[in-house]
Write a protein that holds these residues in place. Structure first.
Motif, PDB file in Angstrom:
ATOM      1  N   UNK A  94      50.798  40.830  67.005  1.00 44.75           N
ATOM      2  CA  UNK A  94      51.448  39.645  66.441  1.00 44.75           C
ATOM      3  C   UNK A  94      50.390  38.752  65.815  1.00 44.75           C
ATOM      4  N   UNK A  95      50.774  38.040  64.770  1.00 47.67           N
ATOM      5  CA  UNK A  95      49.854  37.129  64.097  1.00 47.67           C
ATOM      6  C   UNK A  95      49.931  35.716  64.663  1.00 47.67           C
ATOM      7  N   UNK A  96      51.126  35.346  65.122  1.00 46.93           N
ATOM      8  CA  UNK A  96      51.385  33.978  65.571  1.00 46.93           C
ATOM      9  C   UNK A  96      52.076  34.020  66.924  1.00 46.93           C
ATOM     10  N   UNK A  97      51.670  33.117  67.816  1.00 44.96           N
ATOM     11  CA  UNK A  97      52.329  32.991  69.114  1.00 44.96           C
ATOM     12  C   UNK A  97      52.992  31.628  69.204  1.00 44.96           C
ATOM     13  N   UNK A  98      54.314  31.630  69.306  1.00 49.33           N
ATOM     14  CA  UNK A  98      55.079  30.402  69.522  1.00 49.33           C
ATOM     15  C   UNK A  98      54.993  30.034  71.002  1.00 49.33           C
ATOM     16  N   UNK A  99      54.717  28.755  71.285  1.00 52.98           N
ATOM     17  CA  UNK A  99      54.631  28.309  72.671  1.00 52.98           C
ATOM     18  C   UNK A  99      55.683  27.242  72.952  1.00 52.98           C
ATOM     19  N   UNK A 100      56.155  27.225  74.200  1.00 53.13           N
ATOM     20  CA  UNK A 100      57.201  26.281  74.573  1.00 53.13           C
ATOM     21  C   UNK A 100      56.595  24.941  74.973  1.00 53.13           C
ATOM     22  N   UNK A 101      57.474  23.975  75.249  1.00 54.51           N
ATOM     23  CA  UNK A 101      57.022  22.603  75.453  1.00 54.51           C
ATOM     24  C   UNK A 101      56.457  22.331  76.842  1.00 54.51           C
ATOM     25  N   UNK A 102      56.431  23.340  77.722  1.00 54.69           N
ATOM     26  CA  UNK A 102      55.851  23.135  79.055  1.00 54.69           C
ATOM     27  C   UNK A 102      54.337  23.305  79.056  1.00 54.69           C
ATOM     28  N   UNK A 103      53.772  23.703  77.924  1.00 59.08           N
ATOM     29  CA  UNK A 103      52.343  24.007  77.858  1.00 59.08           C
ATOM     30  C   UNK A 103      51.596  22.957  77.051  1.00 59.08           C
ATOM     31  N   UNK A 104      50.466  22.519  77.575  1.00 64.44           N
ATOM     32  CA  UNK A 104      49.647  21.544  76.864  1.00 64.44           C
ATOM     33  C   UNK A 104      48.810  22.250  75.801  1.00 64.44           C
ATOM     34  N   UNK A 105      48.463  21.521  74.731  1.00 69.44           N
ATOM     35  CA  UNK A 105      47.591  22.125  73.713  1.00 69.44           C
ATOM     36  C   UNK A 105      46.286  22.658  74.300  1.00 69.44           C
ATOM     37  N   UNK A 106      45.692  21.932  75.238  1.00 68.68           N
ATOM     38  CA  UNK A 106      44.419  22.376  75.801  1.00 68.68           C
ATOM     39  C   UNK A 106      44.570  23.697  76.550  1.00 68.68           C
ATOM     40  N   UNK A 107      45.667  23.861  77.298  1.00 65.89           N
ATOM     41  CA  UNK A 107      45.891  25.104  78.029  1.00 65.89           C
ATOM     42  C   UNK A 107      46.101  26.255  77.050  1.00 65.89           C
ATOM     43  N   UNK A 108      46.944  26.024  76.051  1.00 69.21           N
ATOM     44  CA  UNK A 108      47.235  27.076  75.075  1.00 69.21           C
ATOM     45  C   UNK A 108      45.959  27.499  74.355  1.00 69.21           C
ATOM     46  N   UNK A 109      45.192  26.526  73.899  1.00 64.85           N
ATOM     47  CA  UNK A 109      43.977  26.844  73.146  1.00 64.85           C
ATOM     48  C   UNK A 109      42.949  27.558  74.019  1.00 64.85           C
ATOM     49  N   UNK A 110      42.934  27.246  75.301  1.00 65.38           N
ATOM     50  CA  UNK A 110      41.984  27.931  76.195  1.00 65.38           C
ATOM     51  C   UNK A 110      42.312  29.410  76.332  1.00 65.38           C
ATOM     52  N   UNK A 111      43.566  29.768  76.078  1.00 68.06           N
ATOM     53  CA  UNK A 111      43.997  31.164  76.236  1.00 68.06           C
ATOM     54  C   UNK A 111      43.944  31.952  74.929  1.00 68.06           C
ATOM     55  N   UNK A 112      44.296  31.301  73.811  1.00 66.21           N
ATOM     56  CA  UNK A 112      44.482  32.101  72.595  1.00 66.21           C
ATOM     57  C   UNK A 112      43.829  31.539  71.341  1.00 66.21           C
ATOM     58  N   UNK A 113      43.271  30.333  71.387  1.00 70.95           N
ATOM     59  CA  UNK A 113      42.684  29.757  70.172  1.00 70.95           C
ATOM     60  C   UNK A 113      41.609  30.669  69.600  1.00 70.95           C
ATOM     61  N   UNK A 114      41.641  30.826  68.285  1.00 71.28           N
ATOM     62  CA  UNK A 114      40.661  31.679  67.623  1.00 71.28           C
ATOM     63  C   UNK A 114      41.069  33.128  67.559  1.00 71.28           C
ATOM     64  N   UNK A 115      42.043  33.504  68.379  1.00 70.14           N
ATOM     65  CA  UNK A 115      42.515  34.895  68.364  1.00 70.14           C
ATOM     66  C   UNK A 115      43.858  35.020  67.670  1.00 70.14           C
ATOM     67  N   UNK A 116      44.717  34.010  67.834  1.00 67.30           N
ATOM     68  CA  UNK A 116      46.021  34.007  67.198  1.00 67.30           C
ATOM     69  C   UNK A 116      46.336  32.603  66.688  1.00 67.30           C
ATOM     70  N   UNK A 117      47.173  32.526  65.686  1.00 65.05           N
ATOM     71  CA  UNK A 117      47.693  31.240  65.230  1.00 65.05           C
ATOM     72  C   UNK A 117      48.731  30.775  66.246  1.00 65.05           C
ATOM     73  N   UNK A 118      48.755  29.480  66.511  1.00 67.12           N
ATOM     74  CA  UNK A 118      49.674  28.898  67.491  1.00 67.12           C
ATOM     75  C   UNK A 118      50.816  28.203  66.760  1.00 67.12           C
ATOM     76  N   UNK A 119      52.012  28.304  67.313  1.00 68.20           N
ATOM     77  CA  UNK A 119      53.182  27.631  66.736  1.00 68.20           C
ATOM     78  C   UNK A 119      53.923  26.864  67.831  1.00 68.20           C
ATOM     79  N   UNK A 120      54.266  25.627  67.584  1.00 72.77           N
ATOM     80  CA  UNK A 120      55.014  24.834  68.565  1.00 72.77           C
ATOM     81  C   UNK A 120      54.702  23.350  68.422  1.00 72.77           C
ATOM     82  N   UNK A 121      54.922  22.509  69.466  1.00 72.69           N
ATOM     83  CA  UNK A 121      55.638  22.860  70.668  1.00 72.69           C
ATOM     84  C   UNK A 121      56.251  21.627  71.347  1.00 72.69           C
ATOM     85  N   UNK A 122      56.601  20.574  70.586  1.00 71.84           N
ATOM     86  CA  UNK A 122      57.154  19.358  71.193  1.00 71.84           C
ATOM     87  C   UNK A 122      58.476  19.653  71.898  1.00 71.84           C
TER      88      UNK A 122
END
Length: 385
Positions: A277-305
């Motif tokens: 996948x090129x992009x990972x959509x994330x739900x609103x229970x996740x903080x930007x810092x948590x998401x970026x710690x897992x996937x930043x630089x590897x996939x584009x992030x989509x979300x998440x208010x």
């Protein structure tokens, strides 16, 4: 063999912002679109629904096109993508199950799968062009009618999410019936999930052939599974869909960004970060810092208010957007969206405020960043003199 449509068969694209962002390129502002952006919160959609049943709209290309374009027309210049109006449950229908959309209660299967023996009731094979041609026709028509204003998304439900509906007979608070299958009937569960996966692949490839410029896989019920069960019954099929779709498209010289949304499955982020996948959509229970710690630089992030933010006043909406963009960044690696879909009682004007805030705040942040870089460069040059 069904015709393969290419960019040259459609009006030239005037706004490719989301396509560039999905490829990880640097962009001048954050692209944004919204899950369920065509739907019941819009008065023009409710007017269309007064005259037609839900699945009639889905099965009539002209009507599906009309409602797909409604938010694009209303929010001209603020949305960077459209998504074809359809439903994930057209796949179970194609497989032979009856699905009704109730005004109160939502999707309903009068005769769901109760035991593994019921798998014999499903179609032995599904030709998506015979069963779902109306979706492809709607995509082709809508891509043409968009006149290049924004790209068009296609989509499918994920195997586990679709299995859940097929066994539960609709939505559920516990998904105990479908999860019972996983523990009591693992072989039958895998058989069903395999069948759905094969259809999902064919369905997505056909959508791209018909004109879809991006596709998203919705695993809305992913978070109903414990990590071990997700690892066994959901993740392999999610990964396989992306790999096979990409491979089949490459063979016919097509390539579109693919997005996955495994809602509430925070434990899946690292696995999805190594997927096709090129992009990972994330739900609103996740903080930007948590998401970026897992996937930043590897996939584009989509979300998440949180969609409930749209009940707030415009000032609160903008304040929250500023913090969200500060967390995710605005120049690359990020696509704006909500952390779930629109609610039926949302005020359309509040969505407009959200879209406008993303546009304005991202332009301001990118402009400020560019200005700071120029200043730092000039200061550096001055110090060398």
């Amino acid at each position: 063999m069904n015709k393969i449509l290419r960019d040259s068969d459609f009006p030239p694209l005037k706004n490719d912002l989301i396509l560039r962002a999905a490829r990880g390129e640097t962009v001048e502002k954050t692209p944004v679109w919204i899950m369920r952006q065509a739907g019941r919160y819009l008065p023009e959609f409710r007017e269309a629904r007064k005259k037609n049943a839900f699945f009639t709209v889905c099965r009539t290309p002209e009507l599906a096109c009309e409602v797909t374009l409604q938010p694009i027309d209303r929010y001209a210049g603020l949305l960077d993508a459209s998504i074809i109006f359809s439903d994930i449950l057209v796949l179970p229908q194609a497989m032979g199950l009856e699905v009704k959309m109730l005004e109160v209660g939502g999707p309903h299967f009068p005769d769901p799968l109760k035991t593994p023996a019921d798998l014999d009731r499903l179609a032995k094979s599904v030709d998506v062009h015979e069963s779902l041609q109306y979706v492809f026709d709607a995509i082709t028509l809508t891509r043409t009618k968009l006149d290049g204003r924004v790209p068009l998304f296609g989509f499918t439900g994920a195997p586990w999410t679709l299995m859940g509906y097929m066994v539960e007979g609709g939505g559920s608070k516990t998904y105990s019936k479908s999860k019972a299958w996983l523990f009591r009937h693992p072989e039958a569960s895998h058989l069903l999930l395999r069948k759905i996966t094969d259809i999902c692949v064919d369905y997505l490839v056909a959508q791209v052939k018909a004109g879809a410029q991006l596709v998203q896989v919705f695993d809305s019920n992913a978070g109903e599974l414990a990590p071990a069960e997700f690892e066994e019954f959901a993740l392999p099929y999610l990964l396989e869909i992306a790999t096979r779709v990409k491979k089949e498209l490459k063979a016919i010289d097509l390539d579109v960004p693919m997005v996955v949304f495994a809602r509430n499955a925070h434990y899946a982020l690292e696995s999805l970060a190594t997927s096709d996948y090129d992009v990972i959509q994330v739900d609103f229970t996740l903080s930007p810092s948590f998401v970026k710690s897992k996937i930043a630089g590897r996939k584009v992030i989509q979300g998440n208010a949180d969609p409930s933010l749209l009940y707030a006043n415009p000032e609160k909406i903008r304040d929250t957007v500023e913090k969200m963009l500060e967390g995710f960044g605005t120049s690359s690696g990020y696509i704006g969206n909500l952390g779930h879909g629109m609610y039926p009682d949302h005020d359309p004007e509040h969505l407009k405020a959200y879209l406008q805030a993303i546009k304005d705040c991202s332009i301001e942040r990118n402009s400020k960043t560019a200005s700071n870089k120029r200043k730092a460069k000039n200061d550096g040059a001055s110090s060398k003199r």
